[in-house]
Design a protein around this motif. Structure first.
Motif, PDB file in Angstrom:
ATOM      1  N   LEU A 225      50.407  42.408  46.339  1.00 28.66           N
ATOM      2  CA  LEU A 225      49.746  41.290  45.672  1.00 28.66           C
ATOM      3  C   LEU A 225      48.315  41.638  45.282  1.00 28.66           C
ATOM      4  CD1 LEU A 225      50.935  38.238  47.801  1.00 28.66           C
ATOM      5  CD2 LEU A 225      51.545  38.745  45.427  1.00 28.66           C
ATOM      6  N   ALA A 226      47.615  42.364  46.161  1.00 29.17           N
ATOM      7  CA  ALA A 226      46.222  42.730  45.864  1.00 29.17           C
ATOM      8  C   ALA A 226      46.148  43.557  44.585  1.00 29.17           C
ATOM      9  CB  ALA A 226      45.620  43.495  47.039  1.00 29.17           C
ATOM     10  N   ALA A 227      47.048  44.528  44.440  1.00 36.25           N
ATOM     11  CA  ALA A 227      47.054  45.359  43.228  1.00 36.25           C
ATOM     12  C   ALA A 227      47.427  44.529  42.007  1.00 36.25           C
ATOM     13  CB  ALA A 227      48.027  46.520  43.414  1.00 36.25           C
ATOM     14  N   ARG A 228      48.470  43.710  42.140  1.00 40.12           N
ATOM     15  CA  ARG A 228      48.911  42.877  41.020  1.00 40.12           C
ATOM     16  C   ARG A 228      47.803  41.945  40.544  1.00 40.12           C
ATOM     17  NH1 ARG A 228      52.861  37.844  41.990  1.00 40.12           N
ATOM     18  NH2 ARG A 228      50.818  36.922  42.480  1.00 40.12           N
ATOM     19  N   ASN A 229      47.173  41.261  41.491  1.00 40.75           N
ATOM     20  CA  ASN A 229      46.217  40.227  41.117  1.00 40.75           C
ATOM     21  C   ASN A 229      44.876  40.801  40.665  1.00 40.75           C
ATOM     22  OD1 ASN A 229      48.167  38.364  41.661  1.00 40.75           O
ATOM     23  ND2 ASN A 229      47.470  37.943  43.738  1.00 40.75           N
ATOM     24  N   MET A 230      44.527  42.005  41.139  1.00 38.76           N
ATOM     25  CA  MET A 230      43.349  42.687  40.616  1.00 38.76           C
ATOM     26  C   MET A 230      43.504  42.925  39.118  1.00 38.76           C
ATOM     27  SD  MET A 230      41.935  46.483  41.645  1.00 38.76           S
ATOM     28  CE  MET A 230      43.495  47.252  41.211  1.00 38.76           C
ATOM     29  N   VAL A 231      44.676  43.371  38.712  1.00 39.47           N
ATOM     30  CA  VAL A 231      44.923  43.646  37.296  1.00 39.47           C
ATOM     31  C   VAL A 231      44.993  42.350  36.494  1.00 39.47           C
ATOM     32  CG1 VAL A 231      46.608  44.588  35.659  1.00 39.47           C
ATOM     33  CG2 VAL A 231      46.063  45.836  37.763  1.00 39.47           C
ATOM     34  N   LEU A 232      45.693  41.340  37.014  1.00 43.14           N
ATOM     35  CA  LEU A 232      45.829  40.084  36.284  1.00 43.14           C
ATOM     36  C   LEU A 232      44.484  39.391  36.086  1.00 43.14           C
ATOM     37  CD1 LEU A 232      49.089  38.690  37.937  1.00 43.14           C
ATOM     38  CD2 LEU A 232      48.832  39.532  35.589  1.00 43.14           C
ATOM     39  N   THR A 233      43.641  39.403  37.110  1.00 43.22           N
ATOM     40  CA  THR A 233      42.318  38.794  36.981  1.00 43.22           C
ATOM     41  C   THR A 233      41.492  39.519  35.928  1.00 43.22           C
ATOM     42  OG1 THR A 233      42.369  38.052  39.286  1.00 43.22           O
ATOM     43  CG2 THR A 233      40.214  38.155  38.213  1.00 43.22           C
ATOM     44  N   ALA A 234      41.591  40.852  35.923  1.00 44.06           N
ATOM     45  CA  ALA A 234      40.869  41.625  34.909  1.00 44.06           C
ATOM     46  C   ALA A 234      41.375  41.281  33.512  1.00 44.06           C
ATOM     47  CB  ALA A 234      41.029  43.117  35.186  1.00 44.06           C
ATOM     48  N   VAL A 235      42.684  41.148  33.344  1.00 44.69           N
ATOM     49  CA  VAL A 235      43.236  40.788  32.037  1.00 44.69           C
ATOM     50  C   VAL A 235      42.694  39.432  31.590  1.00 44.69           C
ATOM     51  CG1 VAL A 235      45.359  40.122  30.828  1.00 44.69           C
ATOM     52  CG2 VAL A 235      45.328  42.171  32.263  1.00 44.69           C
ATOM     53  N   MET A 236      42.579  38.497  32.498  1.00 43.55           N
ATOM     54  CA  MET A 236      42.135  37.154  32.130  1.00 43.55           C
ATOM     55  C   MET A 236      40.664  37.086  31.772  1.00 43.55           C
ATOM     56  SD  MET A 236      44.224  34.464  34.563  1.00 43.55           S
ATOM     57  CE  MET A 236      43.965  35.277  36.133  1.00 43.55           C
TER      58      MET A 236
END
Length: 292
Positions: A225-236
């Motif tokens: 989750l940490a890896a997934r959400n790091m990327v998603l937050t950056a995309v947003m």
């Protein structure tokens, strides 16, 4: 009525008129039975679709707690439900395995009263029976960000939800937590949006929360989750070169990071729909944290 009792009742009234504790849970009935007894003031418990009888058990054991049952797990946005229902200007978040120290909410409300630009007060979180400060507390205390003259402590661009007290108005205006990230690391996007809207976020060391992490945890799942959400937050919110760096960083985390990347791709469409790059001064501050 003796003076001690009268003083305690005045204190309780003072806390309850300003701060509500919002707790989210899912299948952690035993943890709640230990933690809820520590909370001061009104408490709203949002049950994210538990199947272990949590809601009924808590209504019986803690009749003063307002229990909200959701028919499914909506993750961190469950806290949004509690914030909307709160009738106080401030909301203190807690997990089902955490609680605030005696007097902490009164102190937090005083600080928020005195600093009308403050949207998030990040407190000191003591972990486990050893009561060791969570490592993030040292990072916030030593924040490299410029401290505003009217801020009550070091400026931050992130926080731990279970150790944060928020200004309800600011939280709701910023949209609260989102269902793109869903859970774990959900605080970062909200912190960035609050800063972009001109609000302050600060670490205040003498507002204390206790966190006794539940043994019912999945360390591998959290790393994914940490890896997934790091990327998603950056995309947003971040520029595309930063997004690329975050993707590369996730890939370097091994199988769990690569799994997080695959999961991020599945959520890419809603993340892009929410994309709104930060204003330059907030992006500059966030980059300073990246390099620190």
């Amino acid at each position: 009525m003796n003076a001690a009792v009268a003083g305690a009742r005045r204190k309780e009234k003072h806390v309850t008129t300003r701060t509500t504790v919002v707790v989210t849970t899912r299948n952690r009935r035993r943890e709640l039975e230990l933690s809820l007894k520590h909370h001061e003031g009104p408490v709203i418990l949002v049950d994210n679709g538990s199947t272990d009888g949590t809601a009924d058990a808590i209504r019986t054991a803690f009749p003063h707690v307002e229990v909200v049952e959701l028919d499914r797990n909506i993750g961190a946005p469950g806290r949004n439900v509690g914030v909307r229902l709160a009738r106080t200007p401030y909301v203190a978040f807690a997990d089902d395995d955490s609680w605030w120290a005696p007097g902490a909410l009164e102190r937090a409300a005083d600080v928020l009263d005195d600093h009308p630009r403050l949207a998030v007060l990040a407190g000191r979180v003591l972990v486990g029976t050893e009561e060791e400060p969570d490592p993030i507390c040292a990072e916030m205390a030593d924040s490299p960000l410029k401290v505003r003259p009217d801020a009550p402590g070091p400026s931050v661009l992130g926080f731990m939800a279970c150790g944060a007290v928020v200004r309800r108005e600011a939280f709701l205006t910023a949209g609260g937590f989102d269902d793109v990230v869903f859970f774990y690391g959900e605080e970062e996007r909200l912190a960035l949006d609050l800063a972009a809207a001109g609000w302050d976020l600060a670490y205040v060391d003498d507002v204390v929360a206790h966190h006794h992490p539940s043994p019912a945890r999945d360390p591998r799942g959290r790393r994914i989750l940490a890896a997934r959400n790091m990327v998603l937050t950056a995309v947003m919110r971040r520029p595309w070169p930063v997004v690329a760096r975050k993707v590369f960083e996730a890939a370097r985390r091994g199988p769990e990071g690569r799994r997080g990347l695959r999961d991020a791709v599945r959520r890419l469409s809603p993340a892009l729909a929410m994309r709104r790059p930060l204003p330059p001064h907030v992006e500059t501050a966030r980059r300073l944290l990246d390099t620190a």
